[in-house]
Design an enzyme around this catalytic site. Structure first.
Site, PDB file in Angstrom:
ATOM      1  N   GLU A 140      46.230  37.797  47.737  1.00 55.70           N
ATOM      2  CA  GLU A 140      46.963  37.798  46.583  1.00 55.70           C
ATOM      3  C   GLU A 140      48.379  38.051  46.654  1.00 55.70           C
ATOM      4  OE1 GLU A 140      45.407  40.679  43.552  1.00 55.70           O
ATOM      5  OE2 GLU A 140      46.900  40.337  42.210  1.00 55.70           O
ATOM      6  N   LYS A 200      33.648  42.826  47.430  1.00 54.73           N
ATOM      7  CA  LYS A 200      34.957  42.698  47.845  1.00 54.73           C
ATOM      8  C   LYS A 200      35.969  44.188  47.847  1.00 54.73           C
ATOM      9  CE  LYS A 200      38.214  40.749  44.638  1.00 54.73           C
ATOM     10  NZ  LYS A 200      39.293  41.900  44.565  1.00 54.73           N
ATOM     11  N   ASP A 237      33.798  43.652  42.961  1.00 50.33           N
ATOM     12  CA  ASP A 237      34.682  44.557  43.296  1.00 50.33           C
ATOM     13  C   ASP A 237      34.146  46.046  43.681  1.00 50.33           C
ATOM     14  OD1 ASP A 237      37.207  43.251  43.821  1.00 50.33           O
ATOM     15  OD2 ASP A 237      37.932  43.581  41.805  1.00 50.33           O
ATOM     16  N   SER A 257      39.618  44.083  37.541  1.00 56.35           N
ATOM     17  CA  SER A 257      40.620  43.543  36.528  1.00 56.35           C
ATOM     18  C   SER A 257      39.985  43.974  34.920  1.00 56.35           C
ATOM     19  CB  SER A 257      41.047  42.161  36.600  1.00 56.35           C
ATOM     20  OG  SER A 257      39.766  41.182  36.698  1.00 56.35           O
TER      21      SER A 257
HETATM   22  O1  KIV Z   1      39.850  42.179  39.859  1.00 58.71           O
HETATM   23  C1  KIV Z   1      40.179  41.017  39.902  1.00 58.71           C
HETATM   24  O2  KIV Z   1      40.239  40.033  39.081  1.00 58.71           O
HETATM   25  C2  KIV Z   1      40.631  40.662  41.250  1.00 58.71           C
HETATM   26  C3  KIV Z   1      41.248  39.453  41.042  1.00 58.71           C
HETATM   27  C4  KIV Z   1      42.786  39.174  40.370  1.00 58.71           C
HETATM   28  C5  KIV Z   1      41.651  38.390  42.540  1.00 58.71           C
HETATM   29  O3  KIV Z   1      40.646  41.192  42.291  1.00 58.71           O
END
Ligand code: KIV
Length: 272
Positions: free
Chosen positions: A187, A118, A90, A52
């Site tokens: 989500e 993730k 991520d 994000s």
């Molecule tokens: O990148 C992010 O902030 C996310 C959240 C929305 C779970 O994956």
């Protein structure tokens, strides 16, 4: 050692124990040292260095332009400020398209301070999940609405609304847990589906736009602070905690308390 530095480190076992006790935990994104320090001393158990950042920090209109090096840079910053939260990173778009690439990208982020990575997807993640887990890299499987696939999905909309789609998400959640996923993230899925998956899972399940039944909740920091991107209506599941409090620390603490007490998300933040 300062009082803050002596805070106990959250591990996957900590989160498993919270789930077993039937309690809730709050997680949040952060991308730099000062917010990492603030949120980890305000009760946040997991900090997500999320892709994000491509939207809230870099100004892109999706998460697709974010690179592994971008995440690594922000991980370095978050690691320096962190006071005991578990750090999740991520794997960005196209950094885990093959098994070897997922090993290489995940190893890189673990070397920069991630405790868990993730990945977004469903059944197709099973092989990489197994490979990473067997090699000592815990995996969180991000399911339901997966923003890296926005061009295939066609919009930021609720997933799992029809029974077939819901059954597929449930099956894939089981498959990924069997493959070794240490955590699941749901989500934008209906409340009942999230509740069924949380009940069926032996690992902690985190939700965003997934209702109150999941073991943990996650929010994007800027949403919690009420910072809207110009021209974009905030999603239904977002709540500005800063609007009800006086300082950023109080806003984060209010979020933690609301999640732990089960009062956030409220019905108006959920999809039936
Ligand atoms: O990148 C992010 O902030 C996310 C959240 C929305 C779970 O994956």
């Amino acid at each position: 050692m300062s009082a803050q530095a002596s805070q106990r480190q959250t591990t996957l076992s900590t989160l498993d124990a919270i789930k077993r006790r039937g309690e809730k935990f709050a997680t949040l994104t952060a991308y730099d040292a000062i917010f990492s320090s603030l949120v980890s001393t305000a009760g946040i158990k997991v900090i997500l260095v999320g892709d994000s950042l491509g939207m809230v920090l870099q100004g892109h209109d999706s998460t697709l332009p974010v690179t592994v090096d971008d995440i690594a840079y922000h991980l370095d910053c978050v690691k320096r400020g962190n006071q005991g939260a578990l750090i999740m990173a991520d794997l960005p778009f196209m950094s885990y398209a093959s098994e070897s690439q997922s090993l290489e990208s995940a190893a890189h982020l673990m070397r920069h301070g991630a405790h868990i990575v993730k990945l977004e997807g469903g059944a197709w993640l099973a092989t990489s999940t197994r490979l990473l887990t067997e090699r000592g890299i815990p995996v969180c499987a991000h399911m339901g609405l997966t923003p890296q696939a926005i061009n295939r999905i066609g919009g930021y909309r609720v997933q799992g609304r029809n029974p077939d789609q819901a059954a597929t998400i449930l099956e894939e959640a089981k498959l990924l847990e069997e493959a070794g996923a240490a955590m699941l993230l749901l989500e934008c899925v209906p409340v009942d589906l999230a509740a069924t998956i949380t009940e069926a899972s032996g690992v902690p399940v985190i939700g965003i736009g997934a209702g109150p039944a999941t073991d943990g909740q996650i929010m994007v920091l800027h949403d919690l602070l009420g910072m809207e991107t110009t021209g974009i209506k905030p999603p239904k599941f977002v709540k500005s905690f800063l609007a009800e409090t006086g300082t950023i620390r109080e806003a984060v603490e209010a979020y933690v308390q609301a999640v732990e007490a089960g009062t956030f998300p409220a019905p108006e933040h959920c999809f039936a």
